[in-house]
Design an enzyme around this catalytic site. Structure first.
Site, PDB file in Angstrom:
ATOM      1  N   HIS B  51      -2.640  -1.024   8.058  1.00 51.25           N
ATOM      2  CA  HIS B  51      -1.371  -0.465   7.573  1.00 51.25           C
ATOM      3  C   HIS B  51      -1.543   1.005   7.191  1.00 51.25           C
ATOM      4  CE1 HIS B  51       2.546  -1.472   5.214  1.00 51.25           C
ATOM      5  NE2 HIS B  51       2.532  -0.201   5.564  1.00 51.25           N
ATOM      6  N   HIS B  53       0.168   5.054   7.802  1.00 52.77           N
ATOM      7  CA  HIS B  53       1.226   5.909   8.347  1.00 52.77           C
ATOM      8  C   HIS B  53       0.603   7.222   8.785  1.00 52.77           C
ATOM      9  CE1 HIS B  53       4.537   3.282   7.014  1.00 52.77           C
ATOM     10  NE2 HIS B  53       3.748   3.013   5.989  1.00 52.77           N
ATOM     11  N   HIS B 225       1.780  -5.593   2.232  1.00 52.68           N
ATOM     12  CA  HIS B 225       1.747  -5.169   0.821  1.00 52.68           C
ATOM     13  C   HIS B 225       2.393  -6.133  -0.186  1.00 52.68           C
ATOM     14  CE1 HIS B 225       5.638  -3.691   2.112  1.00 52.68           C
ATOM     15  NE2 HIS B 225       5.166  -2.597   2.651  1.00 52.68           N
ATOM     16  N   ASN B 271       6.524   2.095  -2.620  1.00 51.10           N
ATOM     17  CA  ASN B 271       7.327   0.939  -2.243  1.00 51.10           C
ATOM     18  C   ASN B 271       6.474  -0.070  -1.481  1.00 51.10           C
ATOM     19  OD1 ASN B 271       9.681  -0.537  -2.053  1.00 51.10           O
ATOM     20  ND2 ASN B 271      10.264   0.374  -0.113  1.00 51.10           N
ATOM     21  N   ASP B 298      -1.668   1.138   3.262  1.00 52.00           N
ATOM     22  CA  ASP B 298      -0.310   1.699   3.228  1.00 52.00           C
ATOM     23  C   ASP B 298      -0.367   3.200   2.933  1.00 52.00           C
ATOM     24  OD1 ASP B 298       2.394   1.941   3.455  1.00 52.00           O
ATOM     25  OD2 ASP B 298       2.897   0.776   1.663  1.00 52.00           O
ATOM     26  N   GLY B 317       5.641   6.492  -1.804  1.00 49.75           N
ATOM     27  CA  GLY B 317       4.386   6.397  -1.063  1.00 49.75           C
ATOM     28  C   GLY B 317       3.277   7.245  -1.637  1.00 49.75           C
TER      29      GLY B 317
END
Lengths: 314, 429
Positions: B51, B53, B225, B271, B298, B317
């Protein structure tokens, strides 16, 4: 005291000190020349990211009575509405030389962010932030209660044992939060009354009693009944079925006014929705302190600006 | 490609031995090897983040595939799964192939794109899942992460359809109506701070629905998450019933609590939000007992301006690749809940298995791809921006003392980190 961000931060001594200082300010307001020279040469910026005529003119009057220079900065029609950030606005005000910033912001915590940011070295007064706090409103409410209950013997006193019932949209109310923390600090006993949808989750951890029934709250004969404004945007978000039902269950109407003891105070932070959360009969009754609250607001804000900007104790 | 002789490393199973790397795989012995002195160091298989980004294409001011890859390598990772909320959204074969190609070109880590479940993450129509699965990117994990596939019928169809390609849906469990405008965990603190609450039930209700859907259609579900004690209960129940569900927890949900929101410092806005201490404890225990299968970062980079503002105006984030291993050590190793063998499982073996990533099944065995990291669990330091190697610095750990230090990372036999420093020019053969 460098900033006033929350009533939760205030000790009992600090709170009483502000109330006493506001007494001095109120007394000065009865003189022929109302103006005091305390903040001559200092600049106070009213930084309003949210519309509020009442609070803004109250702070403006307070600063001017202390001889400060006042700059009004409203977000609407300014660079802020074109996307300028709080940071850029703050740095601009710092460059202009603001000594104090009175900030109203739609975001909870924005005054604290400003005070902690290092973007500006001015004293920060929270004039209402989102659904967080409105500390000068809490102070002026406490001042109003103390004045009505203790009259000329108010100085040095707190609100020990005074019973205060706050009714309405607690969930979204910064006024309720500032009142709850301050009243607890001053020794008052607070009861909150609202439909369960308008009470925050976790309210059971607050230093208050909670009820759903306004009639029971009136029957308990509180010393103070404080009605909160119902915002029109809550009507369509399933917090309650209709304005009519809300008004019937939680509106302070003439009939409930008749059942309230004659000595009890009726308060409202304004602006009111007459006929919704409060009837005209209640708002305009002798028990109502609504006009006094406005007048006392100037004294309280003078006291706060004086403490923050003239430095230290009165 | 370098030949390595790693001396005296402690392997995840606790044994202490030398091992050798040649031509990108573990070998029995090698001559003329570069010696890595691993005395006192913990060897772990290359970490796999299910996970991440990476923000490219579309949000290159936050992160790129290159900068995110470097952040990953510096944290001990050798593979990352890149979430689909790029711009354009990773919902077509073209975009996922581009992301994979960028990852391959930079070489710091294996980049496996995640495909969007729905077109544009809009929750209306299924994206071209088959085309992405059959593309050169060979997508196997599909997620609308950042948004929940909240429509129950669409979620059912997605679970069924990815079975066709052996894939898995990774769900961002967040009931949208219950979380409109939500800013932080809903509880006493959100009420006091005047920040709109994100109730635990908004996560738990979706997880409960999804495990039942997965059971009904016989599909595989992965829960992103997990953040609440109630979610742990639901997943534990589902696993006991034999439902094919896996779950992840982030490092920050294992260490940090909602109390950090009280100063309105938006570095702590994330989040799902940081939760209560009870939730943190439940998540740690769930990771220890296997209810939660993996840790995933995340990693969510944002530029300064997205965080230098009032809380409710700030982006959700936090970056997490560089700090993940240290935070896991602090939260669950130093507290006695997990061993380093468990860490190898939750940060490498299990995420690779969930994401159908080859090469992580038998680390440190002869012939297996040489993906590993050498980690010094005895080191301690105050985490600072110098520890961050991506483009963004929105770390919640800045100024906090954390244990551990990644000393070396080797990806497919190529050193990406040596002596604690990122290798600038990768020597690839």
């Amino acid at each position: 005291m460098k900033h006033l961000l929350s009533t939760k931060d205030l000790s009992r001594d600090e709170a009483v000190q502000i109330l006493d200082l506001a007494e001095d300010m109120a007394q000065a307001g009865t003189r022929e020349v109302k103006k005091l020279p305390a903040l001559r040469g200092r600049t106070v910026v009213n930084l309003f990211f949210e519309d509020s005529t009442r609070t803004k003119i109250s702070f403006e009057a307070a600063a001017k009575r202390l001889s400060a220079d006042v700059i009004n900065f409203t977000a609407k029609g300014s660079s802020v509405s074109k996307g300028e950030s709080l940071k850029d606005t703050a740095q601009t005000l710092a460059a202009i030389g603001a000594d104090g910033v009175v900030i109203r912001h739609h975001s909870s915590g924005a005054p604290r962010v400003l005070a902690q940011s290092g973007w500006i070295d001015a004293g920060v007064v929270n004039a209402g932030d989102g659904t967080h706090e409105h500390p000068t409103q809490g102070l002026l409410d406490a001042f109003t209660m103390r004045k009505r209950l203790h009259g000329d013997a108010s100085r040095g006193r707190a609100l020990d044992g005074v019973t205060v019932t706050i009714v309405g949209d607690i969930l979204h109310s910064r006024v309720a939060r500032s009142n709850v923390w301050l009243l607890e600090t001053l020794g008052a006993e607070v009861t909150l009354v609202a439909p369960a949808t308008l009470l925050p989750v976790g309210v059971d951890t607050w230093p208050v009693a909670v009820g759903y029934d306004l009639d029971a709250a009136v029957a308990a004969k509180p010393d103070v009944l404080m009605m909160l404004r119902i915002q029109s945007e809550r009507m369509n978000a399933a917090f309650f079925p209709t304005a009519r039902e809300y008004s019937r269950q939680w509106g302070f109407d003439d009939e409930r006014l008749a059942r309230l003891p004659a000595a009890s105070l009726v308060m409202h932070p304004g602006p009111m929705n007459r006929g919704l959360e409060i009837s005209s009969g209640a708002a305009d009754s002798a028990r109502s302190t609504i006009i006094e609250q406005v007048a006392n607001g100037v004294s309280i804000r003078m006291a706060v600006l004086y403490l923050l900007l003239a430095g230290g104790a009165a | 490609m370098t030949t390595f002789h790693v001396k005296g490393a402690t392997l995840p199973d606790g044994t202490r031995r030398d091992f050798f790397v040649e031509n990108g795989v573990f070998v029995d012995s090698a001559s003329n090897a570069t010696v890595l002195d691993a005395d006192g160091l913990q060897a772990l298989p290359g970490l796999v983040d299910l996970h991440t980004h990476l923000r490219e294409p579309g949000f290159e001011q936050s992160e790129t595939v290159l900068t995110g890859s470097r952040a990953a390598a510096s944290g001990g990772f050798t593979a990352v799964f890149a979430m689909a909320n790029t711009s354009p959204v990773s919902d077509t074969a073209g975009v996922v192939e581009q992301v994979k190609a960028l990852g391959d070109a930079h070489g710091y880590v294996t980049v496996r794109p995640i495909g969007a479940v729905t077109v544009g993450l809009e929750g209306q129509r299924l994206s071209e899942i088959g085309a992405m699965a059959q593309s050169r990117a060979q997508v196997r994990v599909f997620s609308d992460d950042g948004k929940c596939v909240s429509d129950a019928l669409l979620m059912r169809r997605a679970l069924e359809y990815v079975k066709t390609f052996g894939g898995v849906i990774a769900q961002h469990s967040q009931e949208p109506r219950l979380t409109e405008g939500a800013q932080m965990n809903e509880g006493a603190l959100s009420g006091e701070l005047g920040l709109a609450g994100w109730p635990a039930v908004a996560e738990e209700a979706i997880i409960a629905r999804d495990v039942l859907l997965a059971q009904h259609v016989g599909a595989r579900l992965h829960v992103c998450h997990v953040s609440t004690a109630g979610s742990v209960d639901v997943i534990r129940w589902a696993k006991a019933r034999g439902i094919d569900v896996t779950a992840e927890v982030t490092p920050h949900h294992l260490l940090l609590t909602e109390q950090l929101a009280s100063g309105y410092d938006s570095r702590f806005k994330v989040n799902p939000p940081l939760r209560r201490d009870d939730d943190v404890q439940a998540l740690r225990e769930a990771l220890a007992d296997g209810t939660i299968d993996i840790v995933a970062t995340d990693h969510a980079p944002h530029p300064l301006e997205a965080k230098e503002c009032a809380w409710d105006e700030a982006a959700f984030g936090m970056v997490g690749l560089e700090s993940a291993l240290s935070v896991v050590q602090a939260a669950v190793v130093d507290t006695g809940l997990l061993s380093f063998a468990d860490v190898a499982r939750v940060l490498s073996g299990a995420p690779a298995r969930i994401g159908l990533l080859d090469g992580y099944g038998a680390p440190f065995t002869v012939g297996a791809p040489a993906n590993f990291t050498l980690y010094d669990p005895a080191a301690r330091s105050v985490f600072g921006v110098e520890h961050l190697h991506g483009k963004s610095v929105n770390s919640p750990y800045l100024g906090r003392e954390l244990p551990g230090r990644v000393v070396a990372t080797v990806h497919g036999g190529v050193a990406t980190v040596l002596e604690g420093l990122l290798v600038e020019e990768l020597a690839r053969g």
